[in-house]
Design an enzyme around this catalytic site. Structure first.
Site, PDB file in Angstrom:
ATOM      1  NE  ARG A   1     -75.863  -9.608  86.712  1.00  0.00           N
ATOM      2  CZ  ARG A   1     -76.025 -10.381  88.181  1.00  0.00           C
ATOM      3  NH1 ARG A   1     -76.901  -9.536  88.571  1.00  0.00           N
ATOM      4  NH2 ARG A   1     -75.660 -11.001  88.823  1.00  0.00           N
TER       5      ARG A   1
ATOM      6  NE  ARG B   1     -76.772 -18.017  93.669  1.00  0.00           N
ATOM      7  CZ  ARG B   1     -76.410 -16.883  93.652  1.00  0.00           C
ATOM      8  NH1 ARG B   1     -76.816 -16.377  94.750  1.00  0.00           N
ATOM      9  NH2 ARG B   1     -75.842 -16.423  92.383  1.00  0.00           N
TER      10      ARG B   1
ATOM     11  NE  ARG C   1     -73.380 -17.125  97.326  1.00  0.00           N
ATOM     12  CZ  ARG C   1     -73.624 -15.696  96.289  1.00  0.00           C
ATOM     13  NH1 ARG C   1     -74.083 -14.551  96.743  1.00  0.00           N
ATOM     14  NH2 ARG C   1     -73.859 -16.348  94.846  1.00  0.00           N
TER      15      ARG C   1
ATOM     16  CE  LYS D   1     -74.009  -7.660  93.087  1.00  0.00           C
ATOM     17  NZ  LYS D   1     -73.332  -8.267  93.123  1.00  0.00           N
TER      18      LYS D   1
ATOM     19  NE  ARG E   1     -72.295 -16.130  89.463  1.00  0.00           N
ATOM     20  CZ  ARG E   1     -72.410 -16.961  90.413  1.00  0.00           C
ATOM     21  NH1 ARG E   1     -71.653 -17.687  91.556  1.00  0.00           N
ATOM     22  NH2 ARG E   1     -72.841 -15.955  91.762  1.00  0.00           N
TER      23      ARG E   1
HETATM   24  P1  ADP Z   1     -74.615 -12.694  91.453  1.00  0.00           P
HETATM   25  O1  ADP Z   1     -74.399 -11.322  92.359  1.00  0.00           O
HETATM   26  O2  ADP Z   1     -73.596 -13.530  93.100  1.00  0.00           O
HETATM   27  O3  ADP Z   1     -73.435 -13.598  90.409  1.00  0.00           O
HETATM   28  P2  ADP Z   1     -77.035 -12.486  91.881  1.00  0.00           P
HETATM   29  O4  ADP Z   1     -77.944 -13.031  92.151  1.00  0.00           O
HETATM   30  O5  ADP Z   1     -77.475 -11.501  91.578  1.00  0.00           O
HETATM   31  O6  ADP Z   1     -75.785 -13.468  91.835  1.00  0.00           O
HETATM   32  O7  ADP Z   1     -77.712 -13.619  90.232  1.00  0.00           O
HETATM   33  C1  ADP Z   1     -77.336 -14.893  89.956  1.00  0.00           C
HETATM   34  C2  ADP Z   1     -77.908 -15.658  88.159  1.00  0.00           C
HETATM   35  O8  ADP Z   1     -79.035 -14.271  88.042  1.00  0.00           O
HETATM   36  C3  ADP Z   1     -77.243 -14.166  87.251  1.00  0.00           C
HETATM   37  O9  ADP Z   1     -76.306 -14.964  86.865  1.00  0.00           O
HETATM   38  C4  ADP Z   1     -77.741 -13.979  86.061  1.00  0.00           C
HETATM   39  O10 ADP Z   1     -78.408 -15.441  85.656  1.00  0.00           O
HETATM   40  C5  ADP Z   1     -79.291 -13.724  86.348  1.00  0.00           C
HETATM   41  N1  ADP Z   1     -79.714 -12.298  87.025  1.00  0.00           N
HETATM   42  C6  ADP Z   1     -79.944 -11.666  88.531  1.00  0.00           C
HETATM   43  N2  ADP Z   1     -79.890 -10.157  87.796  1.00  0.00           N
HETATM   44  C7  ADP Z   1     -79.849 -10.256  85.951  1.00  0.00           C
HETATM   45  C8  ADP Z   1     -79.803  -9.187  85.656  1.00  0.00           C
HETATM   46  N3  ADP Z   1     -80.318  -7.464  86.047  1.00  0.00           N
HETATM   47  N4  ADP Z   1     -79.647  -9.375  84.584  1.00  0.00           N
HETATM   48  C9  ADP Z   1     -79.877 -11.195  83.420  1.00  0.00           C
HETATM   49  N5  ADP Z   1     -79.694 -12.342  84.595  1.00  0.00           N
HETATM   50  C10 ADP Z   1     -79.589 -11.385  86.150  1.00  0.00           C
END
Ligand code: ADP
Ligand code: ZN
Length: 216
Positions: free
Chosen positions: A88, A160, A127, A13, A171
């Site tokens: 999410r 990360r 990554r 994404k 996750r």
């Molecule tokens: P990925 O999609 O690779 O898991 P992101 O960078 O989108 O990683 O998100 C990393 C972390 O940030 C998530 O595991 C969560 O803890 C938090 N996070 C990001 N977006 C949201 C959201 N919309 N709602 C709740 N937590 C979020």
């Protein structure tokens, strides 16, 4: 163009959003990036979010929604936006719908990057992210020109803390339990488009362009 990108962690994404943002001239809005910036700056939100993020859990809805509400009010969102990592779960999707209905600018398309678990794990464990500008690399498939150094800004690359295998598994579980339902939510609304996330970067991007060509 107002678009939501949906798909498991590692689907690509963020990678595609950067390219799409340039091509279509609309901002790439990543709640993950914004939360990581808040953690780095040790703001109140960042301090609250860090524990959840390190475990691979979702940060509470109220926190994320307040960040998004403020961001979508920005002038640069007038012509549209690409949402990456938000919504999410169902509650967030409903809040987004309400927010956008309020300004008469609903989501126009949701692109689901359908991706196999094998691809996800391979991508996430390899990554690397730039400490300074957030650009992402993959040590196997998208390495930087110089090891450990960002091509774009010269910043140092790091892994990360939530890209360790044990956290990745959680996750994926959180995604399956809470986020995957959104595929159906948007399908019912007639907004869902599917792009194959297992394809390499340029092939998947071509599918994106084709998919988004019909949306103004
Ligand atoms: P990925 O999609 O690779 O898991 P992101 O960078 O989108 O990683 O998100 C990393 C972390 O940030 C998530 O595991 C969560 O803890 C938090 N996070 C990001 N977006 C949201 C959201 N919309 N709602 C709740 N937590 C979020
Ligand atoms: Zn950089």
């Amino acid at each position: 163009m107002r678009v939501v990108l949906l798909g498991p962690p590692g689907a690509g994404k963020g990678t595609h959003a950067v390219d799409l943002s340039k091509e279509y001239g609309i901002p790439h809005i990543s709640t993950g990036d914004m939360l990581r910036a808040a953690v780095k700056a040790q703001t109140e939100i960042g301090i609250k979010a860090k524990g959840f993020m390190d475990k691979g859990e979702l940060v509470p809805d109220a926190v994320v929604v307040s960040i998004i509400r403020e961001r979508l009010a920005g002038k640069d969102c007038k012509n549209g936006f690409l949402l990456d990592g938000f919504p999410r779960n169902n509650a967030q999707a409903k809040m987004l719908d309400e927010m956008l209905a309020g300004i008469g600018a609903p989501v126009q398309a949701v692109v689901y990057l359908e991706t196999s678990n094998a691809t996800i794990i391979r991508r996430l464990t390899n990554r690397r992210v730039c400490k300074s500008c957030g650009a992402t690399y993959n040590v196997l498939t998208m390495p930087p020109k110089k090891e450990g150094v960002c091509d774009l800004c010269g910043g140092a690359l790091y892994q990360r803390t939530d890209d360790l295998e044990s956290t990745i598994m959680n996750r994926l579980k959180v995604y399956a339990d809470q986020t995957a339902d959104l595929i159906d939510y948007y399908k019912k609304k007639g907004l869902l488009k599917v792009v194959n996330g297992d394809l390499d970067r340029s092939a998947a991007y071509k599918e994106f362009q084709k998919t988004l060509a019909s949306i103004s």
